[in-house]
Scaffold this active site. Structure first.
Site, short mmCIF file in Angstrom:
data_model
loop_
_atom_site.label_atom_id
_atom_site.label_comp_id
_atom_site.label_asym_id
_atom_site.label_seq_id
_atom_site.Cartn_x
_atom_site.Cartn_y
_atom_site.Cartn_z
N ASP A 12 0.85 -1.19 0.00
CA ASP A 12 0.00 0.00 0.00
C ASP A 12 0.88 1.24 0.00
O ASP A 12 2.11 1.12 -0.07
CB ASP A 12 -0.97 -0.01 1.19
N HIS A 67 -3.00 3.14 -4.68
CA HIS A 67 -2.32 2.74 -3.45
C HIS A 67 -0.91 2.24 -3.75
O HIS A 67 -0.48 1.20 -3.24
CB HIS A 67 -3.13 1.65 -2.73
N GLU A 84 -10.00 2.62 -5.07
CA GLU A 84 -9.56 3.98 -4.75
C GLU A 84 -8.37 4.43 -5.60
O GLU A 84 -7.34 4.81 -5.06
CB GLU A 84 -9.20 4.05 -3.26
C1 ACM Z 1 -10.90 -0.49 0.78
O1 ACM Z 1 -11.35 -0.43 1.94
N1 ACM Z 1 -10.28 0.55 0.26
C2 ACM Z 1 -11.06 -1.67 -0.03
#
Ligand code: ACM
Length: 638
Positions: free
Chosen positions: A193, A265, A344
């Site tokens: 991440d 991410h 995201e």
């Molecule tokens: C997430 O909680 N961004 C999958």
């Protein structure tokens, strides 16, 4: 000393009473069927453990080790049953007729017969260990019963984010132990991440020499005002450690699904290899993303939480890099599924990048969502060719779903419904239904720092329990695409292993009940009042941290009336409930609750009942308040 002995005796007694009187014999998750019969099987050292098949040897050893710890004696093991001999018999004969992962246990006065193989037999042993009461006079007396059991879902998952905070593989193994005890079978390991890359990739060493470290961590809630702590934070798993964890999990019938996040991410990977960005020369910390101190130059592993614009550029170089990473990931994880993230991913850099805009034109795509879909589909094709399937968060629906992808529905249930309607497999993990275990269990100010309140609300075990993963709006023929359910554990605010345990327990036990238990066997009262207290008492004694539930029978809020009967039950076997009615915070110096009592409230007045549960190991619940009101005017109704 005498007092301590007496207390131990009392708590052993209360565990026994719980297990024996409960209609489900204390088993979590609830078995598909359980019928108590007359009589008892008395387990003592004269009993023989019969296990004919070599493949069952490990399970026989597991059971015997448990009996040693519980009863203080080991059973003699035999390959065949001698007529008339009192025995526990483990056998795979008849297991092929059982549903996948299923088992049966038949307890009679002279024999406990356990039928199952592989995972099924392992799960049978878990149930058998759970239903055994405490020993008395060197004997364990077990109620006669017939149990038949099999899971509702094939995918029963628990996730752990090791990027925001890192936990050593010894803790990951403990996590796996707990999952296995509750018949969860999929460990979703979120390995990369923005705040850290945690898996060694030999072809790209900078992923861990640079990407696994950050120069500080945000203090308090994001976005906050506290700056970062400026303390370097790092950690990663070597490939040897990964192999060890995967093998350990496999020995407990748990598949490890790795997650390598893309295209968003990606800050940690980009910090290691800036050419993976649309703008390699641009500093990571621009505009409002800048933390409050530290160096601001160049690409950085993020020190704050949230979502960042600097994502993977969809170039041939990036695809080559990700394929190189996945080649190594595939050799480490035998799982059919590889999780590729997909959530995201802001499109700001792709909008701004001339390269991305040209690519959108060249590929005849509609927009940046089309580009994300192209990205995911390329990775899917690569992985499918290697015999793997992808799972992605529900954003992978945007711009067109990759042909064979499984969708993990996290932003509510709609993504799961949409994917199932497209005949795609779905794993339900909606934050709004309590499945984000990093959200707090209650509104009490006693709760530690967490993310909830900022995002989609609370997660407590009753909310998890009440959730049915199969959306009722789905047509019957598409319900089957819901393959399972998962709890997610994001760790922005979970700095320690102890806090992980606090956040996941007892929610994980409720998860196991909805993942394994048949729908018609769901019973929150039985779970909360009969079985959970027993399991929490065992965790309490095993040095595991957990969220201590508030007293059974007390509701937070306002009760109107003159006379109130306070009738409570302890949520943890052997725990004590202390209370006050004088507005002071209850502790051991408060009144000890022993039996129901009445509280009279004068006209126009109120009294506040405050309780705390204190467990045998000294753990405490949050303080729960109930206003007993008889017309006082200063009582706020919410
Ligand atoms: C997430 O909680 N961004 C999958």
């Amino acid at each position: 000393m005498k007092k301590l002995y007496f207390l131990l005796l009392i708590s052993a007694f209360s565990l026994t009473v719980f297990a024996q009187s409960d209609e489900n014999m204390g088993i979590i998750p609830v078995p598909a069927s359980i019928k108590k019969n007359s009589g008892q099987f008395v387990l003592d050292k004269t009993v023989v453990l019969v296990s004919a098949e070599a493949t069952n040897a490990k399970n026989a050893d597991l059971l015997n080790a448990f009996i040693v710890s519980k009863g203080g004696f080991a059973l003699r093991t035999e390959k065949a049953l001698t007529k008339g001999q009192k025995a526990i018999v483990l056998t795979a004969v008849g297991a092929d007729e059982l549903p996948a992962e299923g088992y049966s246990i038949n307890i009679s006065t002279n024999e406990i017969k356990v039928v199952g193989k592989d995972a099924g037999l392992f799960y049978a042993i878990q149930s058998l260990m759970q239903l055994m009461p405490e020993k008395k006079n060197d004997k364990i007396t077990i109620q006669a019963a017939t149990i038949k059991d099999y899971p509702r879902f094939g995918y029963r998952g628990l996730h752990l984010d090791v990027a925001r905070h890192f936990y050593p593989s010894s803790f990951v193994k403990k996590y796996i132990d707990r999952m296995a005890a509750y018949k969860l079978n999929t460990f979703h390991w979120h390995l990369t991440d923005d705040q850290g890359w945690r898996i060694e990739i030999k072809k790209y060493p900078k992923l861990t020499t640079i990407g696994a470290s950050r120069n500080g961590t945000i203090v308090g809630n994001y976005p906050g005002t506290g700056g970062t702590d400026e303390v370097p934070y790092k950690g990663h798993y070597t490939q040897e450690e990964i192999k060890e964890v995967v093998a350990y999990a496999a020995s407990k019938y748990i598949t490890v699904v790795p997650e390598i996040e893309m295209p968003g991410h990606a800050s940690a990977a980009i910090a290691a290899y800036p050419e993976l960005s649309c703008f390699p020369e641009r500093d990571t910390w621009v505009g409002e993303n800048a933390p409050w101190s530290g160096t601001r130059k160049g690409k950085q592993v993020q020190q704050t939480w949230g979502v960042f614009d600097d994502v993977f550029v969809p170039s041939e170089n990036t695809f080559k890099f990700l394929e190189g990473v996945l080649d190594e990931v595939i050799t480490l994880f035998p799982s059919k599924y590889i999780h590729i993230g997909g959530d995201e991913c802001p499109k700001a850099y792709w909008k701004e990048s001339a390269f991305c805009q040209q690519l959108i034109k060249d590929l005849n795509l509609k927009d940046e969502h089309g580009l994300q879909s192209y990205f995911i589909q390329r990775m899917e094709k690569y992985l499918n060719a290697k015999g793997k399937s992808i799972i992605g968060w529900d954003e992978i629906l945007e711009g067109g779903l990759a042909p064979n992808a499984t969708v993990m529905s996290w932003r509510g249930v709609d993504g799961g419904i949409e994917a199932a309607k497209l005949n795609h497999d779905v794993i339900m993990t909606p934050g709004s239904m309590g499945l984000y275990f990093d959200h707090k269990s209650s509104a009490s100010p006693d709760e530690p720092l967490t993310i909830s309140g900022l995002q989609s609300g609370f997660s407590n075990y009753t909310k998890v329990y009440n959730y049915d993963p199969v959306p009722s709006v789905l047509p019957a023929e598409q319900k089957k695409f819901v393959r399972g359910v998962q709890g997610n554990v994001w760790t922005e605010y979970i700095e320690s292993a102890e806090k992980v345990e606090y956040m996941i327990l007892p929610k994980m036990l409720a998860l196991s009940e909805i993942a394994w238990g048949q729908l018609d066997r769901k019973n929150l009262t039985n779970f909360t009042e009969e079985r959970l207290p027993l399991h929490l008492a065992k965790l309490d004694g095993a040095g595991t941290n957990y969220w201590v539930p508030t007293p059974i029978g007390q509701t937070a809020g306002i009760l109107n009336g003159k006379e109130h009967t306070i009738s409570l039950k302890t949520p943890v076997a052997g725990a004590k409930i202390y209370y006050t009615l004088d507005n002071y915070r209850p502790t051991e110096t408060g009144a000890l609750y022993t039996t129901p009592f009445k509280v009279n409230v004068p006209e126009g007045k109120k009294k506040i009942l405050k309780t705390v549960v204190i467990t045998p190991s000294g753990k405490r619940s949050v303080v729960l308040e109930t206003v007993l009101n008889n017309g006082a005017t200063d009582v706020k109704t919410k």
